[in-house]
Motif scaffolding. Structure first.
Motif, PDB file in Angstrom:
ATOM      1  N   THR A 136       1.989  -7.972  -3.816  1.00  0.00           N
ATOM      2  CA  THR A 136       2.640  -8.667  -2.732  1.00  0.00           C
ATOM      3  C   THR A 136       1.951  -9.174  -1.632  1.00  0.00           C
ATOM      4  O   THR A 136       1.835 -10.542  -1.498  1.00  0.00           O
ATOM      5  N   ARG A 137       0.996  -8.227  -1.216  1.00  0.00           N
ATOM      6  CA  ARG A 137      -0.064  -8.655  -0.406  1.00  0.00           C
ATOM      7  C   ARG A 137      -0.913  -9.559  -0.643  1.00  0.00           C
ATOM      8  O   ARG A 137      -1.421 -10.639   0.049  1.00  0.00           O
ATOM      9  N   ARG A 138      -1.469  -9.443  -2.047  1.00  0.00           N
ATOM     10  CA  ARG A 138      -2.235 -10.529  -2.555  1.00  0.00           C
ATOM     11  C   ARG A 138      -1.657 -11.797  -2.801  1.00  0.00           C
ATOM     12  O   ARG A 138      -2.431 -12.613  -2.179  1.00  0.00           O
ATOM     13  N   VAL A 139      -0.629 -11.755  -3.471  1.00  0.00           N
ATOM     14  CA  VAL A 139       0.069 -13.126  -3.656  1.00  0.00           C
ATOM     15  C   VAL A 139       0.260 -13.858  -2.581  1.00  0.00           C
ATOM     16  O   VAL A 139       0.158 -15.222  -2.577  1.00  0.00           O
ATOM     17  N   LEU A 140       0.860 -13.325  -1.482  1.00  0.00           N
ATOM     18  CA  LEU A 140       1.292 -13.802  -0.348  1.00  0.00           C
ATOM     19  C   LEU A 140       0.079 -14.215   0.816  1.00  0.00           C
ATOM     20  O   LEU A 140       0.352 -14.346   2.018  1.00  0.00           O
ATOM     21  N   ASN A 141      -0.949 -13.545   0.474  1.00  0.00           N
ATOM     22  CA  ASN A 141      -2.006 -13.540   1.630  1.00  0.00           C
ATOM     23  C   ASN A 141      -1.670 -12.850   2.942  1.00  0.00           C
ATOM     24  O   ASN A 141      -1.930 -13.005   4.020  1.00  0.00           O
ATOM     25  N   ILE A 142      -1.037 -11.625   2.685  1.00  0.00           N
ATOM     26  CA  ILE A 142      -0.421 -10.838   3.956  1.00  0.00           C
ATOM     27  C   ILE A 142      -1.654 -10.193   4.402  1.00  0.00           C
ATOM     28  O   ILE A 142      -2.468  -9.278   3.645  1.00  0.00           O
ATOM     29  N   PRO A 143      -1.960 -10.096   5.854  1.00  0.00           N
ATOM     30  CA  PRO A 143      -2.927  -9.503   6.400  1.00  0.00           C
ATOM     31  C   PRO A 143      -3.033  -7.986   6.231  1.00  0.00           C
ATOM     32  O   PRO A 143      -1.976  -7.353   6.088  1.00  0.00           O
ATOM     33  N   GLU A 144      -4.111  -7.307   6.116  1.00  0.00           N
ATOM     34  CA  GLU A 144      -4.188  -6.021   5.879  1.00  0.00           C
ATOM     35  C   GLU A 144      -3.633  -5.214   6.971  1.00  0.00           C
ATOM     36  O   GLU A 144      -3.177  -3.980   7.111  1.00  0.00           O
ATOM     37  N   ASP A 145      -3.589  -5.896   8.389  1.00  0.00           N
ATOM     38  CA  ASP A 145      -3.156  -5.072   9.567  1.00  0.00           C
ATOM     39  C   ASP A 145      -1.566  -5.185   9.720  1.00  0.00           C
ATOM     40  O   ASP A 145      -1.021  -4.988  10.778  1.00  0.00           O
ATOM     41  N   GLU A 146      -0.930  -5.539   8.537  1.00  0.00           N
ATOM     42  CA  GLU A 146       0.421  -5.515   8.829  1.00  0.00           C
ATOM     43  C   GLU A 146       1.157  -4.844   7.674  1.00  0.00           C
ATOM     44  O   GLU A 146       0.581  -4.842   6.551  1.00  0.00           O
ATOM     45  N   TYR A 147       2.219  -3.878   8.025  1.00  0.00           N
ATOM     46  CA  TYR A 147       3.052  -3.149   6.703  1.00  0.00           C
ATOM     47  C   TYR A 147       3.736  -4.383   6.039  1.00  0.00           C
ATOM     48  O   TYR A 147       4.566  -5.077   6.942  1.00  0.00           O
ATOM     49  N   ILE A 148       4.109  -4.004   5.077  1.00  0.00           N
ATOM     50  CA  ILE A 148       5.304  -5.008   4.109  1.00  0.00           C
ATOM     51  C   ILE A 148       6.260  -4.033   4.176  1.00  0.00           C
ATOM     52  O   ILE A 148       6.245  -2.852   3.795  1.00  0.00           O
TER      53      ILE A 148
END
Length: 223
Positions: free
Chosen positions: A176-188
């Motif tokens: 999910t982080r990779r596909v949506l480009n969610i920054p590493e400093d955020e929790y999903i």
């Protein structure tokens, strides 16, 4: 719709119609929900809205990753959850009622696996929401996101839309982080399905039980 009516009408929907939702309506719901309170007004919620090809890619990649049995099949952050009474009985009652409506017998692991996988299809809803929060905010950031999500679900219901909050999206977070480009400093933190309920689906007749006031409220200083 009166707030009381929205509260009574809202429930977790696990089968949606594919009917599209206009972007203007989605924007209106998210923006109105942002009136929700947060501690010291930090407003920490981040919402990643997926539909169309972006949704299809996210669903396909998470489901494919899920079948490999990866190490990230659990929560990205410690949940510190202990399944004890009375919480265990409430959880089991909901599960029994839901799986009975789905026609899945106890112990059918393959059917359970397939049904749980529908979380990662947003239960066929046309809109999927993924919520994230800055890691530095700690547990209170999760509280604020919960308040925002509840507000969002009530706003959506007041406009004729249904929803299902999904903790399952905290799993398989690397994809999910990779596909949506969610920054590493955020929790999903979790996800949500948003759309129109399929009224023909038996699972959508499920209404989860609520505890009486006396079981959770203590009154002090009242005569």
């Amino acid at each position: 719709m009166h707030i009381d009516d929205a509260l009574r009408a809202r429930k977790s929907i696990r089968a949606f119609r594919p009917d599209p939702i206009p972007l203007d309506l989605v924007n209106e719901i998210l923006e109105t929900a942002s009136l929700a309170p947060s501690g010291t007004n930090v407003q920490p919620w981040k919402v990643h809205v997926v539909t169309g090809e972006a949704r299809r890619r996210l669903v396909a990649e998470v489901l494919a990753h899920r079948e490999t049995g990866p190490d990230d099949s659990g929560s990205e952050f410690p949940r510190l959850s202990k399944r004890k009474e009375p919480f265990l009985s409430r959880m089991r009652k909901l599960g029994k009622d839901m799986y009975s409506l789905l026609g899945i017998p106890k112990g059918d692991e393959s059917a359970n696996w397939r049904q749980w996988g529908r979380n990662y299809m947003f239960f066929d809803a046309p809109i999927g929401l993924i919520f994230s929060v800055d890691k530095d905010l700690g547990y209170m950031g999760f509280v604020d996101i919960g308040i925002y999500m509840q507000t969002l679900m009530l706003v959506a219901k007041s406009r004729g839309l249904d929803s299902c909050a999904q903790g399952a999206w905290n799993n398989y977070w690397t994809v999910t982080r990779r596909v949506l480009n969610i920054p590493e400093d955020e929790y999903i933190v979790c996800g949500m399905s948003l759309g129109y309920a399929d009224e023909t689906a038996p699972v959508n007749t499920l209404v989860s039980e609520r505890e009486p006031l006396s079981s959770f409220a203590a009154f002090h200083g009242f005569e």
